[in-house]
Design a protein around this motif. Structure first.
Motif, PDB file in Angstrom:
ATOM      1  N   ALA A   5      45.965  32.871  54.273  1.00 19.94           N
ATOM      2  CA  ALA A   5      45.170  33.374  53.155  1.00 19.94           C
ATOM      3  C   ALA A   5      45.953  34.470  52.437  1.00 19.94           C
ATOM      4  CB  ALA A   5      43.833  33.911  53.648  1.00 19.94           C
ATOM      5  N   PRO A   6      46.035  34.374  51.122  1.00 13.68           N
ATOM      6  CA  PRO A   6      46.778  35.416  50.389  1.00 13.68           C
ATOM      7  C   PRO A   6      45.994  36.724  50.387  1.00 13.68           C
ATOM      8  CG  PRO A   6      45.680  33.950  48.856  1.00 13.68           C
ATOM      9  CD  PRO A   6      45.454  33.376  50.231  1.00 13.68           C
ATOM     10  N   PRO A   7      46.668  37.828  50.089  1.00 15.13           N
ATOM     11  CA  PRO A   7      45.946  39.096  49.955  1.00 15.13           C
ATOM     12  C   PRO A   7      44.956  39.001  48.792  1.00 15.13           C
ATOM     13  CG  PRO A   7      48.329  39.440  49.734  1.00 15.13           C
ATOM     14  CD  PRO A   7      48.090  37.973  49.847  1.00 15.13           C
ATOM     15  N   LEU A   8      43.947  39.835  48.857  1.00 17.78           N
ATOM     16  CA  LEU A   8      42.973  39.942  47.776  1.00 17.78           C
ATOM     17  C   LEU A   8      43.463  40.966  46.755  1.00 17.78           C
ATOM     18  CD1 LEU A   8      39.871  40.282  50.120  1.00 17.78           C
ATOM     19  CD2 LEU A   8      40.447  38.262  48.751  1.00 17.78           C
ATOM     20  N   LEU A   9      43.076  40.767  45.495  1.00 15.72           N
ATOM     21  CA  LEU A   9      43.295  41.780  44.467  1.00 15.72           C
ATOM     22  C   LEU A   9      41.946  42.062  43.826  1.00 15.72           C
ATOM     23  CD1 LEU A   9      44.783  43.696  42.610  1.00 15.72           C
ATOM     24  CD2 LEU A   9      45.547  41.748  41.267  1.00 15.72           C
ATOM     25  N   PHE A  10      41.363  43.212  44.185  1.00 17.53           N
ATOM     26  CA  PHE A  10      40.100  43.650  43.608  1.00 17.53           C
ATOM     27  C   PHE A  10      40.396  44.278  42.252  1.00 17.53           C
ATOM     28  CE2 PHE A  10      38.945  44.110  48.239  1.00 17.53           C
ATOM     29  CZ  PHE A  10      38.017  43.074  48.256  1.00 17.53           C
ATOM     30  N   CYS A  65      48.161  36.337  44.974  1.00 16.43           N
ATOM     31  CA  CYS A  65      46.955  36.903  45.579  1.00 16.43           C
ATOM     32  C   CYS A  65      45.742  36.089  45.150  1.00 16.43           C
ATOM     33  CB  CYS A  65      46.775  38.351  45.136  1.00 16.43           C
ATOM     34  SG  CYS A  65      46.565  38.522  43.345  1.00 16.43           S
ATOM     35  N   GLU A  66      44.608  36.447  45.730  1.00 14.93           N
ATOM     36  CA  GLU A  66      43.319  35.900  45.293  1.00 14.93           C
ATOM     37  C   GLU A  66      42.638  36.983  44.468  1.00 14.93           C
ATOM     38  OE1 GLU A  66      38.975  34.626  47.096  1.00 14.93           O
ATOM     39  OE2 GLU A  66      40.719  34.537  48.425  1.00 14.93           O
ATOM     40  N   LEU A  67      42.440  36.718  43.180  1.00 13.45           N
ATOM     41  CA  LEU A  67      41.796  37.679  42.290  1.00 13.45           C
ATOM     42  C   LEU A  67      40.295  37.709  42.554  1.00 13.45           C
ATOM     43  CD1 LEU A  67      43.599  36.725  38.961  1.00 13.45           C
ATOM     44  CD2 LEU A  67      44.030  38.757  40.361  1.00 13.45           C
ATOM     45  N   VAL A  68      39.729  38.930  42.556  1.00 18.75           N
ATOM     46  CA  VAL A  68      38.295  39.133  42.784  1.00 18.75           C
ATOM     47  C   VAL A  68      37.827  40.213  41.811  1.00 18.75           C
ATOM     48  CG1 VAL A  68      36.519  39.834  44.447  1.00 18.75           C
ATOM     49  CG2 VAL A  68      38.549  38.591  45.247  1.00 18.75           C
ATOM     50  N   ALA A 118      36.474  42.666  52.042  1.00 13.72           N
ATOM     51  CA  ALA A 118      37.806  42.263  52.505  1.00 13.72           C
ATOM     52  C   ALA A 118      37.771  41.762  53.948  1.00 13.72           C
ATOM     53  CB  ALA A 118      38.786  43.432  52.381  1.00 13.72           C
ATOM     54  N   ALA A 119      36.886  42.298  54.758  1.00  9.76           N
ATOM     55  CA  ALA A 119      36.709  41.860  56.147  1.00  9.76           C
ATOM     56  C   ALA A 119      38.044  41.793  56.905  1.00  9.76           C
ATOM     57  CB  ALA A 119      35.984  40.520  56.192  1.00  9.76           C
ATOM     58  N   GLY A 120      38.867  42.818  56.731  1.00  5.93           N
ATOM     59  CA  GLY A 120      40.132  42.889  57.452  1.00  5.93           C
ATOM     60  C   GLY A 120      41.329  42.288  56.740  1.00  5.93           C
ATOM     61  N   ARG A 121      41.092  41.523  55.665  1.00  4.79           N
ATOM     62  CA  ARG A 121      42.217  40.934  54.926  1.00  4.79           C
ATOM     63  C   ARG A 121      42.994  42.004  54.180  1.00  4.79           C
ATOM     64  NH1 ARG A 121      40.277  35.807  51.321  1.00  4.79           N
ATOM     65  NH2 ARG A 121      42.394  35.831  50.505  1.00  4.79           N
ATOM     66  N   PRO A 122      44.290  41.795  54.019  1.00  2.05           N
ATOM     67  CA  PRO A 122      45.066  42.707  53.177  1.00  2.05           C
ATOM     68  C   PRO A 122      44.524  42.650  51.738  1.00  2.05           C
ATOM     69  CG  PRO A 122      46.526  41.247  54.407  1.00  2.05           C
ATOM     70  CD  PRO A 122      45.132  40.749  54.609  1.00  2.05           C
ATOM     71  N   PHE A 123      44.501  43.804  51.088  1.00  3.09           N
ATOM     72  CA  PHE A 123      44.023  43.813  49.703  1.00  3.09           C
ATOM     73  C   PHE A 123      44.688  44.908  48.894  1.00  3.09           C
ATOM     74  CE2 PHE A 123      41.083  46.873  51.618  1.00  3.09           C
ATOM     75  CZ  PHE A 123      40.987  47.865  50.650  1.00  3.09           C
ATOM     76  N   ALA A 124      44.742  44.654  47.581  1.00  9.86           N
ATOM     77  CA  ALA A 124      45.090  45.675  46.598  1.00  9.86           C
ATOM     78  C   ALA A 124      43.839  45.899  45.760  1.00  9.86           C
ATOM     79  CB  ALA A 124      46.253  45.214  45.726  1.00  9.86           C
ATOM     80  N   TRP A 125      43.634  47.122  45.336  1.00 12.08           N
ATOM     81  CA  TRP A 125      42.484  47.471  44.500  1.00 12.08           C
ATOM     82  C   TRP A 125      43.015  48.214  43.287  1.00 12.08           C
ATOM     83  CZ3 TRP A 125      38.753  51.961  46.039  1.00 12.08           C
ATOM     84  CH2 TRP A 125      37.761  52.128  45.063  1.00 12.08           C
ATOM     85  N   LEU A 169      52.385  42.884  46.954  1.00 11.61           N
ATOM     86  CA  LEU A 169      51.781  41.610  47.351  1.00 11.61           C
ATOM     87  C   LEU A 169      52.776  40.673  48.016  1.00 11.61           C
ATOM     88  CD1 LEU A 169      49.560  41.088  44.198  1.00 11.61           C
ATOM     89  CD2 LEU A 169      48.713  41.435  46.537  1.00 11.61           C
ATOM     90  N   ARG A 170      54.064  40.820  47.712  1.00 13.74           N
ATOM     91  CA  ARG A 170      55.093  39.951  48.282  1.00 13.74           C
ATOM     92  C   ARG A 170      55.685  40.495  49.587  1.00 13.74           C
ATOM     93  NH1 ARG A 170      56.073  35.886  44.765  1.00 13.74           N
ATOM     94  NH2 ARG A 170      55.410  36.261  42.618  1.00 13.74           N
TER      95      ARG A 170
END
Length: 174
Positions: A5-10, A65-68, A118-125, A169-170
């Protein structure tokens, strides 16, 4: 959570995508207004949408990433902003009704909700209201990697912000 799963981007809207709050000295000619591309979504009657640079859409899609949406626009971001940027419908963080006030400790009211999402997933905000209290709280309460990128509200997302996001992200384990 899958290892693939890619990191999230909030992604916040007001400030990062819709710049506001500059003085005349900072932007003597005011904020730019963009015309929609042929076949793209219009402004939906909201004059703020035309202040979003439609070139941000391809740049956001290119990030690994996965955009949110992490904005008080909530589902309206998919109705108004996603078409303008050429983005697909994105997941949306739902906020408590009404959003709690910022605590006396300075923690942003979005921070705990984003960690739950995020439930533990890597993320950028990406937000214009992130502060050191948020960074410390995330470091203490989130087991995964996290990048909290504060954007100047009067400028919005810049080339330097996109470089920082893409580099982070990379990173391995992202």
């Amino acid at each position: 959570m899958s290892d693939s799963a890619p990191p999230l981007l909030f992604l916040d809207v007001d400030g990062p995508l819709i710049p506001f709050g500059a003085t005349r000295h900072q932007l003597p000619d005011g904020y730019p207004v963009f015309e929609p591309e042929q076949g793209s979504g219009g402004t939906g009657g909201n004059p703020l949408i035309a202040r979003i640079d439609p070139d941000l859409g391809p740049r956001l899609r290119a990030l690994p990433c996965e955009l949110v949406w992490a904005t008080t626009w909530e589902s309206e971001a998919n109705e108004c902003i996603a078409p303008w940027l050429g983005l697909p419908e994105l997941p949306v963080v739902s906020w408590p009704e009404p959003p709690p006030a910022v605590g006396t400790d300075g923690l942003h009211w979005k921070t705990p909700a984003l960690l739950r999402w995020a439930a533990g997933r890597p993320f950028a905000w990406v937000d214009d209201e992130i502060n050191d209290t948020d960074r410390a709280w995330v470091e203490a309460h989130h087991p995964g990697r996290a990048l909290l990128l504060r954007v100047d509200a009067w400028r919005g997302l810049t080339d330097a912000d996109f470089t920082a996001l893409d580099d982070w992200l990379r990173l391995p384990g992202g």
